[in-house]
Design a protein around this motif. Structure first.
Motif, mmCIF file in Angstrom:
data_model
loop_
_atom_site.group_PDB
_atom_site.id
_atom_site.type_symbol
_atom_site.label_atom_id
_atom_site.label_comp_id
_atom_site.label_asym_id
_atom_site.label_seq_id
_atom_site.Cartn_x
_atom_site.Cartn_y
_atom_site.Cartn_z
ATOM 1 N N TRP A 261 0.839 -1.205 0.000
ATOM 2 C CA TRP A 261 0.000 0.000 0.000
ATOM 3 C C TRP A 261 0.875 1.257 0.000
ATOM 4 N N LEU A 262 1.949 1.237 0.799
ATOM 5 C CA LEU A 262 2.867 2.373 0.838
ATOM 6 C C LEU A 262 3.556 2.555 -0.512
ATOM 7 N N ALA A 263 3.971 1.452 -1.133
ATOM 8 C CA ALA A 263 4.626 1.525 -2.446
ATOM 9 C C ALA A 263 3.683 2.112 -3.486
ATOM 10 N N LEU A 264 2.403 1.738 -3.406
ATOM 11 C CA LEU A 264 1.412 2.304 -4.324
ATOM 12 C C LEU A 264 1.312 3.815 -4.126
ATOM 13 N N GLY A 265 1.353 4.242 -2.862
ATOM 14 C CA GLY A 265 1.322 5.673 -2.571
ATOM 15 C C GLY A 265 2.533 6.396 -3.140
ATOM 16 N N VAL A 266 3.701 5.752 -3.053
ATOM 17 C CA VAL A 266 4.921 6.335 -3.614
ATOM 18 C C VAL A 266 4.792 6.479 -5.122
ATOM 19 N N LEU A 267 4.239 5.476 -5.776
ATOM 20 C CA LEU A 267 4.043 5.540 -7.231
ATOM 21 C C LEU A 267 3.100 6.678 -7.613
ATOM 22 N N ILE A 268 2.022 6.837 -6.826
ATOM 23 C CA ILE A 268 1.079 7.928 -7.097
ATOM 24 C C ILE A 268 1.777 9.276 -6.910
ATOM 25 N N LEU A 269 2.593 9.377 -5.870
ATOM 26 C CA LEU A 269 3.328 10.620 -5.610
ATOM 27 C C LEU A 269 4.286 10.935 -6.755
ATOM 28 N N ILE A 270 4.997 9.921 -7.234
ATOM 29 C CA ILE A 270 5.921 10.118 -8.354
ATOM 30 C C ILE A 270 5.163 10.565 -9.604
ATOM 31 N N THR A 271 3.991 9.962 -9.805
ATOM 32 C CA THR A 271 3.168 10.340 -10.954
ATOM 33 C C THR A 271 2.745 11.802 -10.861
ATOM 34 N N PHE A 272 2.316 12.213 -9.660
ATOM 35 C CA PHE A 272 1.955 13.622 -9.458
ATOM 36 C C PHE A 272 3.107 14.538 -9.852
ATOM 37 N N ILE A 273 4.311 14.203 -9.409
ATOM 38 C CA ILE A 273 5.486 15.038 -9.675
ATOM 39 C C ILE A 273 5.802 15.086 -11.169
ATOM 40 N N LEU A 274 5.704 13.917 -11.840
ATOM 41 C CA LEU A 274 6.036 13.848 -13.261
ATOM 42 C C LEU A 274 5.070 14.633 -14.131
ATOM 43 N N ILE A 275 3.803 14.715 -13.725
ATOM 44 C CA ILE A 275 2.820 15.438 -14.533
ATOM 45 C C ILE A 275 2.691 16.894 -14.081
ATOM 46 N N GLY A 276 3.615 17.318 -13.204
ATOM 47 C CA GLY A 276 3.628 18.711 -12.780
ATOM 48 C C GLY A 276 2.646 19.059 -11.689
ATOM 49 N N ARG A 277 2.209 18.063 -10.911
ATOM 50 C CA ARG A 277 1.264 18.321 -9.823
ATOM 51 C C ARG A 277 1.871 17.928 -8.477
ATOM 52 N N ARG A 278 3.104 18.349 -8.285
ATOM 53 C CA ARG A 278 3.776 18.062 -7.016
ATOM 54 C C ARG A 278 2.924 18.592 -5.861
ATOM 55 N N PRO A 279 2.685 17.758 -4.822
ATOM 56 C CA PRO A 279 1.830 18.194 -3.711
ATOM 57 C C PRO A 279 2.319 19.499 -3.094
ATOM 58 N N THR A 280 1.405 20.443 -2.974
ATOM 59 C CA THR A 280 1.709 21.725 -2.314
ATOM 60 C C THR A 280 0.543 22.063 -1.395
ATOM 61 N N LEU A 281 0.810 22.914 -0.428
ATOM 62 C CA LEU A 281 -0.225 23.353 0.499
ATOM 63 C C LEU A 281 -0.294 24.868 0.485
ATOM 64 N N PRO A 282 -1.496 25.439 0.726
ATOM 65 C CA PRO A 282 -1.611 26.902 0.770
ATOM 66 C C PRO A 282 -0.659 27.473 1.818
ATOM 67 N N ASP A 283 -0.150 28.674 1.549
ATOM 68 C CA ASP A 283 0.777 29.302 2.485
ATOM 69 C C ASP A 283 0.068 29.731 3.744
ATOM 70 N N GLU A 284 0.804 29.670 4.863
ATOM 71 C CA GLU A 284 0.289 30.165 6.121
ATOM 72 C C GLU A 284 0.457 31.673 6.128
ATOM 73 N N THR A 285 -0.645 32.393 6.327
ATOM 74 C CA THR A 285 -0.595 33.849 6.256
ATOM 75 C C THR A 285 -0.257 34.492 7.577
ATOM 76 N N GLU A 286 -0.393 33.687 8.647
ATOM 77 C CA GLU A 286 -0.104 34.244 9.960
ATOM 78 C C GLU A 286 0.446 33.128 10.828
ATOM 79 N N VAL A 287 1.619 33.272 11.358
ATOM 80 C CA VAL A 287 2.227 32.258 12.189
ATOM 81 C C VAL A 287 2.028 32.634 13.640
ATOM 82 N N SER A 288 1.350 31.774 14.371
ATOM 83 C CA SER A 288 1.146 32.017 15.794
ATOM 84 C C SER A 288 1.154 30.716 16.538
ATOM 85 N N GLU A 289 1.507 30.759 17.805
ATOM 86 C CA GLU A 289 1.553 29.555 18.629
ATOM 87 C C GLU A 289 0.210 29.370 19.296
#
Length: 472
Positions: free
Chosen positions: A444-472
């Motif tokens: 299952w983990l290997a399948l996830g790695v393959l999906i991740l590699i596919t995302f990167i190859l097609i230009g959809r590397r996982p990204t997250l929205p930027d944090e606009t305010e850093v607070s504790e």
């Protein structure tokens, strides 16, 4: 405007709660209506206060009769994971659990893999619960087959979750009271039986028995007992539906774990002392061991009561919150375009991830029907353990990276030592997992790695929205 179901005197959401997701680049789509008590009850229901009823025989055999000790060690072991959850939920008060924490604490691709691994746990948990409960109910009412009970449980839970998190919270309160009443009845009857001199062995044998004690034996039992503690982490999935300060999310997780642990230790201590066939149970174990103890202590009525309570708790109460947690994980990953976008759809009125809820129900139905006539319960249990423990490893690493490496924290206990201890404990459980579970988990983990590699190859590397305010 407050929720229609909220009392007029309900406190207004704190600023940190109301603006939690906006500062991380998201819109608030889910309904913030859950109190600290709601979160605590949710975690308790997820762990099932009477969970040892169903696995008592296996833990008794694996621990050499020291079943209470297995739960003590299991509670302490998982406490380190709860502490790490508390730290990361404070830093990132959003749905998604380990997916969110590893993604923002380490890197988005790592978050995807952590989410993918724990998805194995969350997708399979409802299926396991439905299957166990349906088989149990079919044994009491044989005219209704297992598959029919399975469909009934899934339809009921999906309906409750569909109508909103407040409906789920109300059902949680009802089910928690019912489970605690059954547990109280067993404990009262059990203590009376012990007072009448019907116990077996030394009073402290459930916590330590020199004739059977060994390190490997007890730690082997812990890997079984840990399954009962899985669920406190589900509270983190409700971060965007809590009206409380983010710190209370972590407190609810730690509190639920401690309360469940005390209940587990108490009931297994009494049951272990009343076990009528100790030698046989140490040799063979037994799925009905707890119900045999209940019958010995109070008669057939108590055996039936505890067995039916277990079936309903697993098939309705536990699977209800498991389905809710799974849908929130799917929602969080879909929102970040790491799963199909339709899973991120929120119902305009009920404010729940409606498509994710229906998909979770559909997967549970298909897998449940496939395994209804097969001996797949044990395999499912092993896979769930493996998936959760592996994802928790990423959680502990994320605490160290986020706080010590990035924030230069010098709170060595909470941000380095405790996560390191938790990591080593979980690594032991993962390494000693069943070979079949390891193989499927790694595939299952290997399948996830393959999906991740596919995302990167097609230009959809996982990204997250930027944090606009850093607070504790």
């Amino acid at each position: 405007m407050s929720s229609p179901s909220a009392a007029p005197s309900s406190p207004a959401p704190s600023r940190s709660a109301a603006n939690g997701v906006e500062r991380f680049g998201y819109q608030q789509q889910l309904q913030r209506s859950l109190s600290f008590t709601d979160l605590l009850i949710y975690g308790l229901i997820f762990m099932v206060p009477i969970a040892p009823f169903g696995i008592f025989g296996g833990v008794f055999q694996a621990s050499g009769g020291m079943v209470a000790l297995a739960y003590v060690i299991g509670m302490v072991a998982m406490a380190f994971t709860a502490l790490s959850y508390a730290q990361m939920s404070k830093a990132f008060p959003m749905a998604g659990s380990v997916y969110t924490y590893a993604g923002r604490g380490i890197a988005a691709p790592v978050g995807f893999l952590a989410g993918w691994v724990i998805l194995l746990d969350y997708i399979l948990v409802p299926t396991l619960l439905y299957l166990v409960a349906s088989a149990a109910m079919a044994s009491f009412v044989p005219v209704i087959p297992v598959w029919a009970w399975l469909i009934l449980f899934i339809v009921l839970n999906t309906a409750v979750n569909y109508f909103g998190i407040q409906m789920t919270a109300r059902m949680n309160k009802i089910m928690l009271v019912a489970e605690l009443i059954v547990l109280a009845i067993f404990l009262v009857v059990g203590v009376v039986a012990l007072a009448q001199g019907r116990g077996h062995g030394d009073a402290f044998s459930p916590i330590f028995d020199s004739s059977t004690f060994s390190g490997p034996l007890v730690f082997g039992a812990v890997s079984v007992a840990v399954l009962s503690f899985l669920g406190f982490d589900g509270i983190s999935m409700l971060a965007e539906e809590s009206r409380e300060d983010a710190r209370k999310l972590g407190r609810a997780m730690v509190g639920a774990l401690m309360l469940a642990g005390l209940l587990f230790i108490t009931q297994t201590w009494v049951a272990a002392l009343l076990t009528p066939n100790r030698a046989e149970l140490l040799t063979k174990g037994g799925d009905n061991a707890f119900y045999d103890v209940a019958e010995y202590a109070g008669g057939h009525w108590l055996s039936v009561l505890t067995a039916v309570a277990t079936a309903v708790a697993w098939g309705f109460a536990n699977s209800l919150v498991a389905q809710a947690a799974t849908s929130r994980l799917l929602f969080a990953m879909a929102r970040d375009r790491l799963l199909p976008r339709f899973l991120g759809k929120i119902h305009p009125r009920h404010k729940v991830p409606v498509n994710a809820t229906f998909l979770t129900a559909a997967v549970s139905l298909v897998l449940g029907l496939i395994l209804a006539n097969d001996d797949g319960i044990q395999q499912l249990s092993s896979l769930i353990n493996f998936g959760a423990m592996t994802a928790f490893l990423a959680l502990h690493v994320s605490v160290v990276v986020h706080y010590v490496v990035r924030r230069r924290s010098r709170d060595w206990w909470r941000h380095l030592i405790a996560p390191a201890i938790g990591f080593l404990i979980l690594l032991y459980v993962v390494v000693n997992a069943k070979v079949a579970a390891q193989a499927v988990g790694l595939i299952w983990l290997a399948l996830g790695v393959l999906i991740l590699i596919t995302f990167i190859l097609i230009g959809r590397r996982p990204t997250l929205p930027d944090e606009t305010e850093v607070s504790e």
